[in-house]
Design an enzyme around this catalytic site. Sequence first.
Site, PDB file in Angstrom:
ATOM      1  N   TYR A   1       0.821  -1.213   0.000  1.00 28.08           N
ATOM      2  CA  TYR A   1       0.000   0.000   0.000  1.00 28.08           C
ATOM      3  C   TYR A   1       0.856   1.265   0.000  1.00 28.08           C
ATOM      4  O   TYR A   1       0.447   2.312   0.504  1.00 28.08           O
ATOM      5  CB  TYR A   1      -0.980   0.008   1.180  1.00 28.08           C
TER       6      TYR A   1
ATOM      7  N   HIS B   1      -7.217 -10.836  -8.087  1.00 27.04           N
ATOM      8  CA  HIS B   1      -7.401  -9.819  -7.056  1.00 27.04           C
ATOM      9  C   HIS B   1      -8.846  -9.333  -6.957  1.00 27.04           C
ATOM     10  O   HIS B   1      -9.407  -9.262  -5.873  1.00 27.04           O
ATOM     11  CB  HIS B   1      -6.474  -8.627  -7.282  1.00 27.04           C
TER      12      HIS B   1
ATOM     13  N   HIS C   1     -16.436  -1.981  -4.224  1.00 27.73           N
ATOM     14  CA  HIS C   1     -15.921  -2.644  -5.440  1.00 27.73           C
ATOM     15  C   HIS C   1     -16.968  -3.566  -6.066  1.00 27.73           C
ATOM     16  O   HIS C   1     -16.624  -4.560  -6.709  1.00 27.73           O
ATOM     17  CB  HIS C   1     -14.644  -3.421  -5.129  1.00 27.73           C
TER      18      HIS C   1
ATOM     19  N   VAL D   1     -11.841  -6.560  -1.808  1.00 24.73           N
ATOM     20  CA  VAL D   1     -12.850  -6.148  -0.828  1.00 24.73           C
ATOM     21  C   VAL D   1     -12.310  -6.500   0.554  1.00 24.73           C
ATOM     22  O   VAL D   1     -11.985  -7.655   0.833  1.00 24.73           O
ATOM     23  CB  VAL D   1     -14.194  -6.858  -1.072  1.00 24.73           C
ATOM     24  N   HIS D   2     -12.253  -5.509   1.448  1.00 21.89           N
ATOM     25  CA  HIS D   2     -11.597  -5.703   2.735  1.00 21.89           C
ATOM     26  C   HIS D   2     -12.548  -6.334   3.744  1.00 21.89           C
ATOM     27  O   HIS D   2     -12.934  -5.733   4.754  1.00 21.89           O
ATOM     28  CB  HIS D   2     -11.039  -4.380   3.244  1.00 21.89           C
TER      29      HIS D   2
END
Length: 461
Positions: A192, A311, A321, A349-350
């Site tokens: 990141y 991903h 997303h 997606v977190h």
Amino acid sequence: MGLTVLLVFGLILNAAMLCNGGVTSLFVRKVEPTKDMPLDSDVFRVPPGYNAPQQVHITQGDHDGKGVIVSWVTPSEPGSNTVLYWTANDKHKYHAEGHVRKYKFYNYTSGFIHHCTLRNLKIDTQYYYEVGIKHTMRQFSFRTPPKVGPDVPYTFGLIGDLGQSFDSNRTLAHYESNPNGQTVLYVGDLSYADNYPFHDNVRWDTWGRFTERSAAYQPWIWTAGNHEIDFVPEIGEKVPFKPYRNRYHTPYRASGSTSSLWYSIKRASAYIIVLSSYSAYGKYTPQYRWLEAELPKVDRKETPWLIVLMHSPWYNSYNYHYMEGETMRVMYEPWFVQYKVDVVFAGHVHAYERSERISNIAYNVVNGQCTPISDQSAPVYITIGDGGNLEGLATNMTEPQPKYSAYREASFGHAIFEIKNRTHAYYTWHRNQDGEAVAADSTWFYNRFWYPLEEPTSAMK
């Protein structure tokens, strides 16, 4: 009557909520912001000694598991490109010569990045290896996988979207405490660094030192995510994936790929295909042509378990997303059903989500059949983008829960995919707040080629 009401209420609070689809967990996390660890944290410590090797990591170095790519960085000068390696029974050490590279990104200049491939290793063998010179020599170890075969048990860890926050550290520590993981399947978004001004590439160095404690001892199989693109023409950076491709090598040529961003490997009883969600994938593109030729090569009598990493998820019931993977799904999903892919792991997606076995390949502009249906030839789709990065959890879900969604929860964690034999594998997802033996979600997988029955956990009708 009152006791009955209390019991029912307690079950609702301590279990999960049944929806239109599967299960939306009611687990409640402590409300606190996600914070990056300070750069002087122990996990980012530079190893002692002038020009000592750092950011050591390994990945598979060939197609069938007899090779290992060893990578590391020396910060001040090139130093040695040599890797010394041996087994407990060897009377002398072998050596392999690698190569070194550097790159510049805006106002950052990397250290000296080394990559060295160890070839023709013995199967299922513990190896020790050293990098560095004299007093800065550092020693690590790894175990090669068993010989490729249909009934070879093997256990993979699943991590995605890790970053370098306090939650990231909890995820990595939680995975390390799980004694079963032998190789990490990493589904993209690493450091990141692009979240910081000018895509601060120092964050690539800190992330490499952070993950060394695992990635130097067992292979991490790399997938590129959107945070690896690093395309910033406004500051003169017009080459996508520059830091990622310089730092993280893959054995792509061994599977006939023309890019390190998509490739395949065989490991034990699994055939793993890695795709790039952020490279061209339309008809007649290099990635399309490669995958079209690659899937027919998979011999399910040799490697029964067909696993795909990418991903951006194709099926996602969060409002984050949502449907970003739709165009790739339209291109490739018919192939996944035709070749009976067992499971697709994605990140982005977190949060966490596991689907039923579903497909949506019947649709055309005439028939209007655009609702996913139960399909026992289709993969299970699992989103595991819950590593713990600074951006925090995706907590906003679509309602009602779609029928294709079997389980979803907005928590940080990791997963384990444990292959037992050619017909069965056991999958568990572990949230960070629980002990290592606790599985917040679990299911048995029946192999689509050898045992194409409906798994008993399926709730979709």
